[in-house]
Design a protein around this motif. Structure first.
Motif, PDB file in Angstrom:
ATOM      1  N   ALA A 327       0.819  -1.207   0.000  1.00 39.48           N
ATOM      2  CA  ALA A 327       0.000   0.000   0.000  1.00 39.48           C
ATOM      3  C   ALA A 327       0.856   1.261   0.000  1.00 39.48           C
ATOM      4  CB  ALA A 327      -0.939  -0.006   1.208  1.00 39.48           C
ATOM      5  N   THR A 328       1.957   1.244   0.761  1.00 38.74           N
ATOM      6  CA  THR A 328       2.832   2.408   0.805  1.00 38.74           C
ATOM      7  C   THR A 328       3.464   2.671  -0.559  1.00 38.74           C
ATOM      8  OG1 THR A 328       3.335   2.034   3.151  1.00 38.74           O
ATOM      9  CG2 THR A 328       4.876   3.404   1.910  1.00 38.74           C
ATOM     10  N   GLY A 329       3.904   1.606  -1.239  1.00 37.59           N
ATOM     11  CA  GLY A 329       4.503   1.757  -2.557  1.00 37.59           C
ATOM     12  C   GLY A 329       3.515   2.256  -3.593  1.00 37.59           C
ATOM     13  N   VAL A 330       2.310   1.712  -3.586  1.00 38.84           N
ATOM     14  CA  VAL A 330       1.280   2.162  -4.525  1.00 38.84           C
ATOM     15  C   VAL A 330       0.937   3.619  -4.267  1.00 38.84           C
ATOM     16  CG1 VAL A 330      -1.115   1.854  -5.261  1.00 38.84           C
ATOM     17  CG2 VAL A 330       0.334  -0.150  -4.853  1.00 38.84           C
ATOM     18  N   SER A 331       0.836   3.994  -2.999  1.00 42.30           N
ATOM     19  CA  SER A 331       0.536   5.383  -2.658  1.00 42.30           C
ATOM     20  C   SER A 331       1.615   6.327  -3.176  1.00 42.30           C
ATOM     21  CB  SER A 331       0.407   5.524  -1.136  1.00 42.30           C
ATOM     22  OG  SER A 331       0.161   6.861  -0.763  1.00 42.30           O
ATOM     23  N   ALA A 332       2.887   5.908  -3.106  1.00 46.93           N
ATOM     24  CA  ALA A 332       3.988   6.728  -3.624  1.00 46.93           C
ATOM     25  C   ALA A 332       3.880   6.893  -5.135  1.00 46.93           C
ATOM     26  CB  ALA A 332       5.328   6.110  -3.248  1.00 46.93           C
ATOM     27  N   ALA A 333       3.517   5.815  -5.836  1.00 48.85           N
ATOM     28  CA  ALA A 333       3.358   5.890  -7.287  1.00 48.85           C
ATOM     29  C   ALA A 333       2.200   6.825  -7.657  1.00 48.85           C
ATOM     30  CB  ALA A 333       3.124   4.499  -7.868  1.00 48.85           C
ATOM     31  N   VAL A 334       1.116   6.753  -6.916  1.00 46.44           N
ATOM     32  CA  VAL A 334      -0.033   7.631  -7.174  1.00 46.44           C
ATOM     33  C   VAL A 334       0.334   9.085  -6.892  1.00 46.44           C
ATOM     34  CG1 VAL A 334      -2.361   8.235  -6.401  1.00 46.44           C
ATOM     35  CG2 VAL A 334      -1.765   5.852  -6.806  1.00 46.44           C
ATOM     36  N   LYS A 335       1.102   9.307  -5.828  1.00 43.20           N
ATOM     37  CA  LYS A 335       1.540  10.674  -5.517  1.00 43.20           C
ATOM     38  C   LYS A 335       2.372  11.254  -6.658  1.00 43.20           C
ATOM     39  CE  LYS A 335       4.322  13.342  -2.234  1.00 43.20           C
ATOM     40  NZ  LYS A 335       5.179  13.282  -1.009  1.00 43.20           N
ATOM     41  N   LEU A 336       3.293  10.441  -7.194  1.00 45.34           N
ATOM     42  CA  LEU A 336       4.099  10.888  -8.331  1.00 45.34           C
ATOM     43  C   LEU A 336       3.214  11.179  -9.533  1.00 45.34           C
ATOM     44  CD1 LEU A 336       6.776  11.355  -9.798  1.00 45.34           C
ATOM     45  CD2 LEU A 336       6.911   8.879 -10.173  1.00 45.34           C
ATOM     46  N   ALA A 337       2.260  10.299  -9.813  1.00 43.70           N
ATOM     47  CA  ALA A 337       1.346  10.511 -10.935  1.00 43.70           C
ATOM     48  C   ALA A 337       0.571  11.804 -10.770  1.00 43.70           C
ATOM     49  CB  ALA A 337       0.387   9.325 -11.048  1.00 43.70           C
ATOM     50  N   PHE A 338       0.127  12.077  -9.561  1.00 41.68           N
ATOM     51  CA  PHE A 338      -0.620  13.305  -9.293  1.00 41.68           C
ATOM     52  C   PHE A 338       0.248  14.543  -9.518  1.00 41.68           C
ATOM     53  CE2 PHE A 338      -1.744  16.629  -6.198  1.00 41.68           C
ATOM     54  CZ  PHE A 338      -3.024  16.942  -6.647  1.00 41.68           C
ATOM     55  N   LEU A 340       2.855  14.895 -11.465  1.00 42.30           N
ATOM     56  CA  LEU A 340       3.112  15.086 -12.892  1.00 42.30           C
ATOM     57  C   LEU A 340       1.870  15.597 -13.613  1.00 42.30           C
ATOM     58  CD1 LEU A 340       5.264  11.905 -13.654  1.00 42.30           C
ATOM     59  CD2 LEU A 340       6.049  14.264 -13.294  1.00 42.30           C
ATOM     60  N   ALA A 341       0.704  15.058 -13.251  1.00 37.98           N
ATOM     61  CA  ALA A 341      -0.532  15.498 -13.891  1.00 37.98           C
ATOM     62  C   ALA A 341      -0.818  16.954 -13.578  1.00 37.98           C
ATOM     63  CB  ALA A 341      -1.689  14.608 -13.440  1.00 37.98           C
ATOM     64  N   ARG A 342      -0.644  17.332 -12.331  1.00 32.91           N
ATOM     65  CA  ARG A 342      -0.965  18.694 -11.916  1.00 32.91           C
ATOM     66  C   ARG A 342      -0.029  19.712 -12.563  1.00 32.91           C
ATOM     67  NH1 ARG A 342      -0.847  19.908  -5.583  1.00 32.91           N
ATOM     68  NH2 ARG A 342       1.307  19.278  -5.980  1.00 32.91           N
ATOM     69  N   SER A 343       1.198  19.306 -12.877  1.00 34.90           N
ATOM     70  CA  SER A 343       2.172  20.230 -13.463  1.00 34.90           C
ATOM     71  C   SER A 343       2.021  20.384 -14.975  1.00 34.90           C
ATOM     72  CB  SER A 343       3.594  19.754 -13.147  1.00 34.90           C
ATOM     73  OG  SER A 343       3.895  18.567 -13.858  1.00 34.90           O
ATOM     74  N   GLY A 344       1.110  19.591 -15.593  1.00 35.58           N
ATOM     75  CA  GLY A 344       1.014  19.634 -17.049  1.00 35.58           C
ATOM     76  C   GLY A 344       2.253  19.051 -17.695  1.00 35.58           C
ATOM     77  N   PHE A 345       2.789  18.002 -17.080  1.00 41.54           N
ATOM     78  CA  PHE A 345       4.086  17.454 -17.458  1.00 41.54           C
ATOM     79  C   PHE A 345       4.161  17.051 -18.919  1.00 41.54           C
ATOM     80  CE2 PHE A 345       6.555  13.395 -17.759  1.00 41.54           C
ATOM     81  CZ  PHE A 345       7.804  13.972 -17.750  1.00 41.54           C
ATOM     82  N   ASN A 346       3.157  16.341 -19.438  1.00 43.80           N
ATOM     83  CA  ASN A 346       3.281  15.807 -20.790  1.00 43.80           C
ATOM     84  C   ASN A 346       3.319  16.907 -21.842  1.00 43.80           C
ATOM     85  OD1 ASN A 346       3.556  12.946 -21.533  1.00 43.80           O
ATOM     86  ND2 ASN A 346       2.036  13.444 -23.085  1.00 43.80           N
ATOM     87  N   ASP A 347       2.577  17.986 -21.622  1.00 41.15           N
ATOM     88  CA  ASP A 347       2.629  19.111 -22.562  1.00 41.15           C
ATOM     89  C   ASP A 347       4.014  19.750 -22.556  1.00 41.15           C
ATOM     90  OD1 ASP A 347       0.003  18.789 -23.356  1.00 41.15           O
ATOM     91  OD2 ASP A 347      -0.790  20.155 -21.842  1.00 41.15           O
ATOM     92  N   ARG A 348       4.595  19.877 -21.374  1.00 42.41           N
ATOM     93  CA  ARG A 348       5.949  20.433 -21.281  1.00 42.41           C
ATOM     94  C   ARG A 348       6.968  19.496 -21.934  1.00 42.41           C
ATOM     95  NH1 ARG A 348       6.179  24.282 -16.815  1.00 42.41           N
ATOM     96  NH2 ARG A 348       4.127  24.452 -15.856  1.00 42.41           N
ATOM     97  N   LEU A 349       6.720  18.185 -21.785  1.00 41.33           N
ATOM     98  CA  LEU A 349       7.623  17.199 -22.376  1.00 41.33           C
ATOM     99  C   LEU A 349       7.622  17.302 -23.901  1.00 41.33           C
ATOM    100  CD1 LEU A 349       9.489  14.888 -21.423  1.00 41.33           C
ATOM    101  CD2 LEU A 349       7.600  13.326 -21.867  1.00 41.33           C
ATOM    102  N   LYS A 350       6.454  17.492 -24.488  1.00 47.42           N
ATOM    103  CA  LYS A 350       6.367  17.653 -25.941  1.00 47.42           C
ATOM    104  C   LYS A 350       7.251  18.806 -26.406  1.00 47.42           C
ATOM    105  CE  LYS A 350       1.611  15.935 -26.351  1.00 47.42           C
ATOM    106  NZ  LYS A 350       0.208  16.303 -26.693  1.00 47.42           N
ATOM    107  N   MET A 351       7.222  19.902 -25.660  1.00 49.10           N
ATOM    108  CA  MET A 351       8.025  21.064 -26.021  1.00 49.10           C
ATOM    109  C   MET A 351       9.511  20.734 -25.953  1.00 49.10           C
ATOM    110  SD  MET A 351       8.002  24.847 -24.261  1.00 49.10           S
ATOM    111  CE  MET A 351       8.612  24.193 -22.691  1.00 49.10           C
ATOM    112  N   ARG A 352       9.919  19.976 -24.926  1.00 49.50           N
ATOM    113  CA  ARG A 352      11.329  19.634 -24.778  1.00 49.50           C
ATOM    114  C   ARG A 352      11.801  18.685 -25.871  1.00 49.50           C
ATOM    115  NH1 ARG A 352      13.730  23.574 -22.159  1.00 49.50           N
ATOM    116  NH2 ARG A 352      12.359  24.271 -20.477  1.00 49.50           N
ATOM    117  N   VAL A 353      10.944  17.761 -26.274  1.00 46.45           N
ATOM    118  CA  VAL A 353      11.301  16.856 -27.369  1.00 46.45           C
ATOM    119  C   VAL A 353      11.522  17.640 -28.654  1.00 46.45           C
ATOM    120  CG1 VAL A 353      10.438  15.017 -28.858  1.00 46.45           C
ATOM    121  CG2 VAL A 353      10.193  14.821 -26.385  1.00 46.45           C
ATOM    122  N   ALA A 354      10.654  18.610 -28.904  1.00 46.99           N
ATOM    123  CA  ALA A 354      10.803  19.465 -30.089  1.00 46.99           C
ATOM    124  C   ALA A 354      12.115  20.247 -30.028  1.00 46.99           C
ATOM    125  CB  ALA A 354       9.615  20.403 -30.208  1.00 46.99           C
ATOM    126  N   GLN A 355      12.465  20.726 -28.822  1.00 42.69           N
ATOM    127  CA  GLN A 355      13.719  21.460 -28.672  1.00 42.69           C
ATOM    128  C   GLN A 355      14.923  20.555 -28.907  1.00 42.69           C
ATOM    129  OE1 GLN A 355      13.464  23.156 -24.752  1.00 42.69           O
ATOM    130  NE2 GLN A 355      12.389  24.981 -25.456  1.00 42.69           N
TER     131      GLN A 355
END
Length: 397
Positions: A327-338, A340-355
């Motif tokens: 449960a502790t490990g799953v909670s850590a993975a969910v925290k990381l997912a949250f 990244l989602a809240r930061s708009g990570f994937n949109d920022r990643l697209k920009m970095r790949v283009a760069q």
């Protein structure tokens, strides 16, 4: 008093600032009970998380109903099938429809959730993610990034790739550097992460030709205004946990071996400590006196706290939790997912790949260096339907 389970529709507007995470409840070694307990821990700590949970509905309904913190925050998606740890990626691609893993990734593909989390088979999850989410434009090889305990102020370094693909040419390594730096900014909150390229020595003349070319490309990319990263050059194995660097870039073969070696060494040291303190009455007394310090050390190196490898380079974010996570490990993975989602990570990643693509084009090929032709693709029975090749290494189950 029994709390009734109220299922919510994640496609409808949720509370202000809420993030929807898609969870494969059936992939881990410990079964769905550990996964549900883990997401309940996350729900208790953060009221802004909502979940789409994938697996057999009767079983999930029963488990979720026991967790009052999950009332009204879970949408159950029925999926009878389960991808096992023994399933081959090529087989999974052909027969995964109807499994909890497929359904979890599909929720991200359909825009119902921002991130998918699974404890399941790494190779199968990568193959399905590539098939359903597809690679970002310009990405040749996606990467798996993990957090590594370090002496740095943030307590962790990022290493990638640790098993998405055993091969990586100079341009791939440049993309890994840009994606890893983006992850460090959004996952660890580092304004200007320091990036190093793993090699057999720190001298410029050492290493394979593709490493030397990647060294040149990453240095040029970091020098561009607005890159927001510092390139420290070649680093060695001893720097994986040092305070000299924040992001370590390597190919999937080397990264996977380093990851497994680190995990094995940490377990060995832990076993040696237990044996030493249990050796005699005086040793046990010394352990009792040092209990506070030992607990602090245990917490710092606890792999459950950094559980979660992130698949980078896809049209959607996928977090791979360790197969044996509790449960502790799953909670850590969910925290990381949250985060990244809240930061708009994937949109920022697209920009970095283009760069990265722009930086490689501007730098041009180095004199005397030519990219080697790719190795022949795997046979049709093993190939990933999305990319025409098989994920060559797995970061572990």
């Amino acid at each position: 008093m029994t709390t009734a389970l109220v299922q919510s529709d994640p496609t409808l507007p949720g509370p202000s600032g809420s993030v929807v995470i898609s969870v494969d409840a059936m992939g881990g070694d410990r079964g769905p009970a550990a996964v549900i307990a883990g997401i309940a821990k996350s729900a208790q700590k953060n009221p802004d998380i909502r979940f789409i949970v994938h697996g057999p509905e009767p079983e999930l309904r029963r488990l979720i109903a026991r967790r009052s913190k999950l009332a009204g925050r879970c949408d159950i998606r029925h999926a009878e099938g389960v991808v096992t740890m023994d399933d081959k990626p090529g087989q999974v691609v052909r027969s995964a429809q109807g499994t909890s893993m497929w359904s979890a990734v599909e929720s991200v593909r359909n825009g119902e959730a921002t991130v998918a989390v699974s404890c399941g088979n790494t190779g199968a999850l990568m193959a399905l993610s590539m098939l359903r989410l597809r690679k970002l434009p310009g990405v040749n090889r996606p990467a798996i990034a993990v957090l590594w305990p370090s002496r740095g102020p943030q307590g962790f370094n990022i290493i990638l790739d640790v098993g998405a693909d055993i091969r990586a040419d100079a341009t791939d390594l440049l993309q890994y550097a840009m994606m890893g730096a983006s992850y460090a900014r959004n996952g660890l909150g580092l304004t200007r992460p320091r990036v190093g390229l793993l090699n057999v020595g720190t001298e410029d003349h050492k290493g394979r030709p593709e490493l030397k070319e990647a060294h040149r490309l990453i240095a040029a990319a970091a020098a561009v205004e607005g890159a927001n990263m510092d390139y420290v050059g070649f680093v060695e194995g001893g720097d994986l946990m040092s305070a000299r660097v924040d992001v370590i870039v390597t190919d999937g073969f080397t990264g996977n071996v380093a990851l497994k070696t680190g995990e094995g060494t940490a377990k060995l040291v832990g076993d040696f400590l237990k044996d030493a303190f249990a050796n005699s009455i005086m040793s046990k007394f010394a352990a009792l006196l040092a209990m506070t310090s030992l607990k602090r050390l245990q917490k710092r190196i606890d792999p459950r706290r950094v559980n979660g490898g992130v698949f980078l380079g896809l049209n959607g974010t996928v977090v791979k939790s360790h197969g044996a996570a509790d449960a502790t490990g799953v909670s850590a993975a969910v925290k990381l997912a949250f985060q990244l989602a809240r930061s708009g990570f994937n949109d920022r990643l697209k920009m970095r790949v283009a760069q990265a693509a722009e930086a490689a084009e501007q730098a041009g090929p180095a004199e005397g260096w030519a990219e080697q032709p790719a190795e022949p693709a795997a046979g049709p029975a093993q190939q990933d339907a999305a990319s025409g090749r098989t994920p060559q290494a797995e970061a572990g189950h």
